[in-house]
Design an enzyme around this catalytic site. Structure first.
Site, PDB file in Angstrom:
ATOM      1  N   GLY A  78      40.822  41.029  37.318  1.00 39.26           N
ATOM      2  CA  GLY A  78      41.011  41.826  38.306  1.00 39.26           C
ATOM      3  C   GLY A  78      41.650  43.218  37.834  1.00 39.26           C
ATOM      4  O   GLY A  78      41.666  43.608  36.567  1.00 39.26           O
ATOM      5  N   TYR A  92      47.669  39.948  55.166  1.00 38.79           N
ATOM      6  CA  TYR A  92      47.877  39.985  53.604  1.00 38.79           C
ATOM      7  C   TYR A  92      49.539  39.835  53.470  1.00 38.79           C
ATOM      8  O   TYR A  92      49.614  39.068  52.507  1.00 38.79           O
ATOM      9  CB  TYR A  92      47.050  41.189  53.100  1.00 38.79           C
ATOM     10  CG  TYR A  92      47.484  41.644  51.775  1.00 38.79           C
ATOM     11  CD1 TYR A  92      46.679  40.831  50.636  1.00 38.79           C
ATOM     12  CD2 TYR A  92      48.156  42.694  51.225  1.00 38.79           C
ATOM     13  CE1 TYR A  92      47.315  41.103  49.402  1.00 38.79           C
ATOM     14  CE2 TYR A  92      48.614  43.018  49.868  1.00 38.79           C
ATOM     15  CZ  TYR A  92      48.006  42.361  48.796  1.00 38.79           C
ATOM     16  OH  TYR A  92      48.390  42.511  47.587  1.00 38.79           O
ATOM     17  N   ASP A 136      40.381  28.221  39.741  1.00 40.91           N
ATOM     18  CA  ASP A 136      40.561  28.717  41.152  1.00 40.91           C
ATOM     19  C   ASP A 136      42.140  28.120  41.300  1.00 40.91           C
ATOM     20  O   ASP A 136      42.237  26.857  40.986  1.00 40.91           O
ATOM     21  CB  ASP A 136      39.592  27.816  41.923  1.00 40.91           C
ATOM     22  CG  ASP A 136      40.036  28.190  43.190  1.00 40.91           C
ATOM     23  OD1 ASP A 136      41.224  28.497  43.802  1.00 40.91           O
ATOM     24  OD2 ASP A 136      39.039  28.015  44.224  1.00 40.91           O
ATOM     25  N   THR A 172      42.962  40.269  47.669  1.00 42.76           N
ATOM     26  CA  THR A 172      43.686  41.383  47.905  1.00 42.76           C
ATOM     27  C   THR A 172      42.673  42.401  48.702  1.00 42.76           C
ATOM     28  O   THR A 172      43.267  43.518  48.854  1.00 42.76           O
ATOM     29  CB  THR A 172      43.834  42.051  46.567  1.00 42.76           C
ATOM     30  OG1 THR A 172      42.199  42.148  46.003  1.00 42.76           O
ATOM     31  CG2 THR A 172      44.488  41.335  45.428  1.00 42.76           C
TER      32      THR A 172
END
Ligand SMILES: NC(=O)c1ccc[n+]([C@@H]2O[C@H](COP(=O)([O-])OP(=O)(O)OC[C@H]3O[C@@H](n4cnc5c(N)ncnc54)[C@H](OP(=O)(O)O)[C@@H]3O)[C@@H](O)[C@H]2O)c1
Length: 279
Positions: A10, A124, A35, A61
């Site tokens: 990321g 989120y 995962d 995200t």
């Protein structure tokens, strides 16, 4: 110290891992190999690496995307975080977990402290808050780092997106009713290293200091790059994105400074260096 990392491909990972790698022995994974919703895979990796610390950078995200995929957001951001915390508890490893300013509703009007009441307005934010709570339930000694408005090389971030839009169109419209602290993801390396090395637990707010709106952020980017772009302020309502963001989410950085001695530099200084060096 051995540090096992999830979400290793990321934006944040790409910007901090070179620095963490100078201090710790890293084992880095992303969803293709770990995962975080899989307890059995997590257990295998805990047994393989026997980490002192797990750094959980994995999350869903896409803030607007989460509104449509609430089940996935809950599964990864909440339950996945809880699963990782459970694995750490079972293996007597420490955990540093990432969270967000979007756990706040943005109505406070002065910088948010770690003990301020959260009130997320988006899927989120709600799932990230649920993740924090599951982490502390399963591992009370965990550390949670709340970050905000990250940019850096690799990944998708506002600085590169707005620069590209400016180049293509010569003018951009940018939201002027959300205030926060743009933060070079690289500047999280030192606080995260310190939190790991000092064995800190609890919540820490971490961002560059100072604040601006997204409109002011865009103006600063074009000014530093000497690009002659027309930047117009618009409201969040005019932009019409799916998820509601906090109007104000600036962090109070006092706790971080007290615990680590780190004084986060001003967002403009970080931005100037990022744009001058390319990250
Ligand atoms: N970026 C920001 O402005 C910001 C602000 C505040 C807090 N944070 C927090 O900081 C952390 C890192 O964010 P980031 O900006 O680096 O996000 P990112 O670029 O989206 O990185 C997250 C990584 O996690 C991976 N991932 C997604 N689901 C996973 C799963 N089930 N198991 C394992 N990995 C999974 C993603 O893979 P895919 O890309 O394939 O989905 C991605 O590589 C997150 O906890 C985020 O909530 C970020």
């Amino acid at each position: 110290m051995k540090v096992l990392i999830s979400g290793g491909k990321g934006l944040l990972a790409g910007n901090i891992l070179p620095f963490l790698g100078e201090r710790f022995d890293l084992a880095v994974y992303d969803i293709d190999e770990w995962d975080i919703t899989s307890a059995s895979r997590g257990k295998e990796l805990m047994e393989l690496h026997r980490p002192d610390v797990v750094l959980n950078l994995a999350a869903v995200t896409d803030v607007d995307g989460c509104e449509d995929r609430a089940d996935l957001a809950q599964k990864v951001n909440a339950q996945g975080a809880g699963t990782v915390a459970g694995l750490c508890a079972a293996a007597a490893a420490r955990l540093v977990h990432m969270s967000t300013d979007y756990v706040f509703d943005g109505t406070k009007g002065s910088p948010y402290r770690e003990d301020d009441e959260p009130g997320p307005a988006s899927v989120y934010g709600r799932t990230k808050l649920a993740g924090e709570r599951m982490v502390f339930e399963r591992l009370p000694g965990a550390a949670v780092v709340r970050a905000q408005w990250l940019y850096g090389k690799g990944g998708k971030s506002f600085v590169d997106t707005i620069t590209e839009l400016g180049r293509q169109h010569g003018r951009v419209r940018v939201v002027d009713d959300q205030r926060g602290s743009p933060t070079w993801a690289r500047d999280l390396a030192e606080p995260i290293i310190s939190i790991i090395e000092k064995g800190l637990s609890g919540i820490y707010h971490v961002s560059n200091s100072g604040s601006c709106t997204w409109f002011e952020f865009a103006k600063a980017i074009f000014s530093i790059l000497n690009m002659d772009i027309e930047v117009s302020p618009i409201s969040s309502g005019e932009l019409g994105r799916k998820a509601i963001r906090p109007a104000f989410s600036v962090f109070d950085l006092t706790k971080l400074k007290g615990a680590t001695g780190i004084r986060m530099r001003d967002w403009m200084d970080a931005l100037r260096e990022y744009l001058a060096t390319g990250g």
